[in-house]
Scaffold this motif. Structure first.
Motif, mmCIF file in Angstrom:
data_model
loop_
_atom_site.group_PDB
_atom_site.id
_atom_site.type_symbol
_atom_site.label_atom_id
_atom_site.label_comp_id
_atom_site.label_asym_id
_atom_site.label_seq_id
_atom_site.Cartn_x
_atom_site.Cartn_y
_atom_site.Cartn_z
ATOM 1 N N PHE A 1 4.110 -5.277 2.770
ATOM 2 C CA PHE A 1 3.117 -4.300 2.313
ATOM 3 C C PHE A 1 2.407 -3.740 3.531
ATOM 4 O O PHE A 1 2.145 -4.456 4.493
ATOM 5 C CB PHE A 1 2.097 -4.951 1.377
ATOM 6 N N SER A 2 2.119 -2.443 3.489
ATOM 7 C CA SER A 2 1.467 -1.819 4.628
ATOM 8 C C SER A 2 0.454 -0.779 4.175
ATOM 9 O O SER A 2 0.682 -0.049 3.207
ATOM 10 C CB SER A 2 2.501 -1.153 5.539
ATOM 11 N N LYS A 3 -0.638 -0.725 4.931
ATOM 12 C CA LYS A 3 -1.654 0.300 4.712
ATOM 13 C C LYS A 3 -1.259 1.599 5.400
ATOM 14 O O LYS A 3 -1.882 2.633 5.179
ATOM 15 C CB LYS A 3 -2.999 -0.189 5.264
ATOM 16 N N ARG A 4 -0.212 1.546 6.251
ATOM 17 C CA ARG A 4 0.148 2.710 7.055
ATOM 18 C C ARG A 4 1.559 3.236 6.776
ATOM 19 O O ARG A 4 2.117 3.958 7.588
ATOM 20 C CB ARG A 4 0.031 2.350 8.539
ATOM 21 N N LEU A 5 2.134 2.882 5.634
ATOM 22 C CA LEU A 5 3.464 3.376 5.297
ATOM 23 C C LEU A 5 3.384 4.890 5.125
ATOM 24 O O LEU A 5 2.708 5.379 4.233
ATOM 25 C CB LEU A 5 3.977 2.698 4.027
ATOM 26 N N GLY A 6 4.033 5.620 6.024
ATOM 27 C CA GLY A 6 3.920 7.076 6.046
ATOM 28 C C GLY A 6 4.654 7.759 4.909
ATOM 29 O O GLY A 6 4.262 8.822 4.459
ATOM 30 N N SER A 7 5.708 7.160 4.427
ATOM 31 C CA SER A 7 6.479 7.733 3.332
ATOM 32 C C SER A 7 5.702 7.612 2.033
ATOM 33 O O SER A 7 4.992 6.631 1.802
ATOM 34 C CB SER A 7 7.819 6.994 3.200
ATOM 35 N N GLU A 8 5.861 8.593 1.177
ATOM 36 C CA GLU A 8 5.237 8.485 -0.146
ATOM 37 C C GLU A 8 6.012 7.515 -1.026
ATOM 38 O O GLU A 8 5.528 7.066 -2.053
ATOM 39 C CB GLU A 8 5.151 9.858 -0.821
ATOM 40 N N LEU A 9 7.231 7.168 -0.599
ATOM 41 C CA LEU A 9 8.094 6.297 -1.384
ATOM 42 C C LEU A 9 8.019 4.848 -0.909
ATOM 43 O O LEU A 9 7.932 4.584 0.287
ATOM 44 C CB LEU A 9 9.549 6.764 -1.276
ATOM 45 N N PHE B 1 5.688 1.900 15.406
ATOM 46 C CA PHE B 1 5.586 0.648 14.665
ATOM 47 C C PHE B 1 4.326 0.656 13.807
ATOM 48 O O PHE B 1 3.309 1.197 14.204
ATOM 49 C CB PHE B 1 5.529 -0.537 15.639
ATOM 50 N N ILE B 2 4.454 0.037 12.633
ATOM 51 C CA ILE B 2 3.307 -0.123 11.748
ATOM 52 C C ILE B 2 3.152 -1.607 11.422
ATOM 53 O O ILE B 2 4.137 -2.358 11.391
ATOM 54 C CB ILE B 2 3.429 0.698 10.445
ATOM 55 N N ALA B 3 1.919 -2.022 11.177
ATOM 56 C CA ALA B 3 1.658 -3.396 10.758
ATOM 57 C C ALA B 3 2.079 -3.563 9.306
ATOM 58 O O ALA B 3 1.799 -2.704 8.458
ATOM 59 C CB ALA B 3 0.173 -3.725 10.909
ATOM 60 N N ILE B 4 2.802 -4.659 9.043
ATOM 61 C CA ILE B 4 3.162 -4.997 7.668
ATOM 62 C C ILE B 4 2.810 -6.458 7.427
ATOM 63 O O ILE B 4 2.708 -7.253 8.364
ATOM 64 C CB ILE B 4 4.654 -4.730 7.346
ATOM 65 N N TYR B 5 2.598 -6.783 6.175
ATOM 66 C CA TYR B 5 2.239 -8.127 5.767
ATOM 67 C C TYR B 5 3.293 -8.605 4.772
ATOM 68 O O TYR B 5 3.442 -8.030 3.693
ATOM 69 C CB TYR B 5 0.845 -8.143 5.145
ATOM 70 N N LEU B 6 4.041 -9.645 5.163
ATOM 71 C CA LEU B 6 5.157 -10.135 4.365
ATOM 72 C C LEU B 6 4.710 -11.182 3.359
ATOM 73 O O LEU B 6 3.946 -12.096 3.686
ATOM 74 C CB LEU B 6 6.223 -10.733 5.280
ATOM 75 N N HIS B 7 5.221 -11.032 2.135
ATOM 76 C CA HIS B 7 4.946 -11.975 1.054
ATOM 77 C C HIS B 7 6.254 -12.249 0.324
ATOM 78 O O HIS B 7 7.013 -11.320 0.036
ATOM 79 C CB HIS B 7 3.951 -11.376 0.046
ATOM 80 N N LYS B 8 6.518 -13.501 0.010
ATOM 81 C CA LYS B 8 7.660 -13.873 -0.827
ATOM 82 C C LYS B 8 7.138 -13.893 -2.260
ATOM 83 O O LYS B 8 6.275 -14.718 -2.598
ATOM 84 C CB LYS B 8 8.189 -15.247 -0.404
ATOM 85 N N HIS C 1 3.648 0.218 -0.446
ATOM 86 C CA HIS C 1 2.296 0.629 -0.092
ATOM 87 C C HIS C 1 1.292 -0.471 -0.428
ATOM 88 O O HIS C 1 1.484 -1.228 -1.390
ATOM 89 C CB HIS C 1 1.919 1.909 -0.838
ATOM 90 N N ALA C 2 0.237 -0.538 0.331
ATOM 91 C CA ALA C 2 -0.826 -1.511 0.092
ATOM 92 C C ALA C 2 -1.391 -1.368 -1.320
ATOM 93 O O ALA C 2 -1.785 -2.360 -1.938
ATOM 94 C CB ALA C 2 -1.934 -1.345 1.131
ATOM 95 N N SER C 3 -1.406 -0.153 -1.853
ATOM 96 C CA SER C 3 -1.930 0.060 -3.204
ATOM 97 C C SER C 3 -1.090 -0.684 -4.248
ATOM 98 O O SER C 3 -1.619 -1.108 -5.279
ATOM 99 C CB SER C 3 -1.979 1.552 -3.535
ATOM 100 N N VAL C 4 0.199 -0.872 -3.984
ATOM 101 C CA VAL C 4 1.069 -1.633 -4.890
ATOM 102 C C VAL C 4 0.615 -3.095 -4.908
ATOM 103 O O VAL C 4 0.520 -3.716 -5.968
ATOM 104 C CB VAL C 4 2.547 -1.509 -4.470
ATOM 105 N N ALA C 5 0.339 -3.648 -3.726
ATOM 106 C CA ALA C 5 -0.143 -5.028 -3.649
ATOM 107 C C ALA C 5 -1.429 -5.181 -4.459
ATOM 108 O O ALA C 5 -1.596 -6.156 -5.203
ATOM 109 C CB ALA C 5 -0.366 -5.428 -2.195
#
Length: 129
Positions: free
Chosen positions: A91-99, A68-75, A42-46
């Motif tokens: 990381f995504s602002k739109r991850l539908g799962s709570e996990l 499809f959802i937008a995700i932002y990849l980070h190493k 989740h974006a909140s984790v980032a």
């Protein structure tokens, strides 16, 4: 390392502990998902660890319903099963799962995952190279 499955609303899921590091280091739980290519958080984790997700490489990931959802990849540096290494995390602002989701890239090539649904246990062993 063995992880007992966790009961979430009547469903037993293989949740694992993982530490993500950037400016801060925080321990999270993630659903070990052999069907997921990319680890998604989740974006909140980032935000908790100090990552501006928009500075990552933008791509899309297909989710369970086929959309499809937008995700932002980070190493980023991670600690998993006592081992520290860099892993690609989306990381995504739109991850539908709570996990959060632990996917195959950078994990399944370093560790052997044995899902024992009958005994509700996940065993993870480092691959000796």
């Amino acid at each position: 390392m063995d992880f007992d499955y966790t009961n979430i609303r009547g469903n037993y899921l293989p949740l694992v502990a993982i530490e993500l590091k950037w400016k801060d280091q925080v321990r999270f739980k993630a659903h070990a998902d052999s069907g997921a290519t990319t680890s998604l958080f989740h974006a909140s984790v980032a935000a908790m660890i100090g990552i501006d997700i928009d500075k990552g490489r933008k791509t899309e990931a297909m989710v369970a319903d086929g959309s499809f959802i937008a995700i932002y990849l980070h190493k980023i540096p991670v600690k998993f099963c006592g081992k520290e290494f860099e892993a690609m995390i989306g990381f995504s602002k739109r991850l539908g799962s709570e996990l959060n989701i632990l996917g195959r890239i950078d994990f399944f090539d370093r560790f052997v995952f044995c899902f024992d649904d009958h005994n509700k246990m996940l065993s993870v062993d480092e691959i000796k190279m």
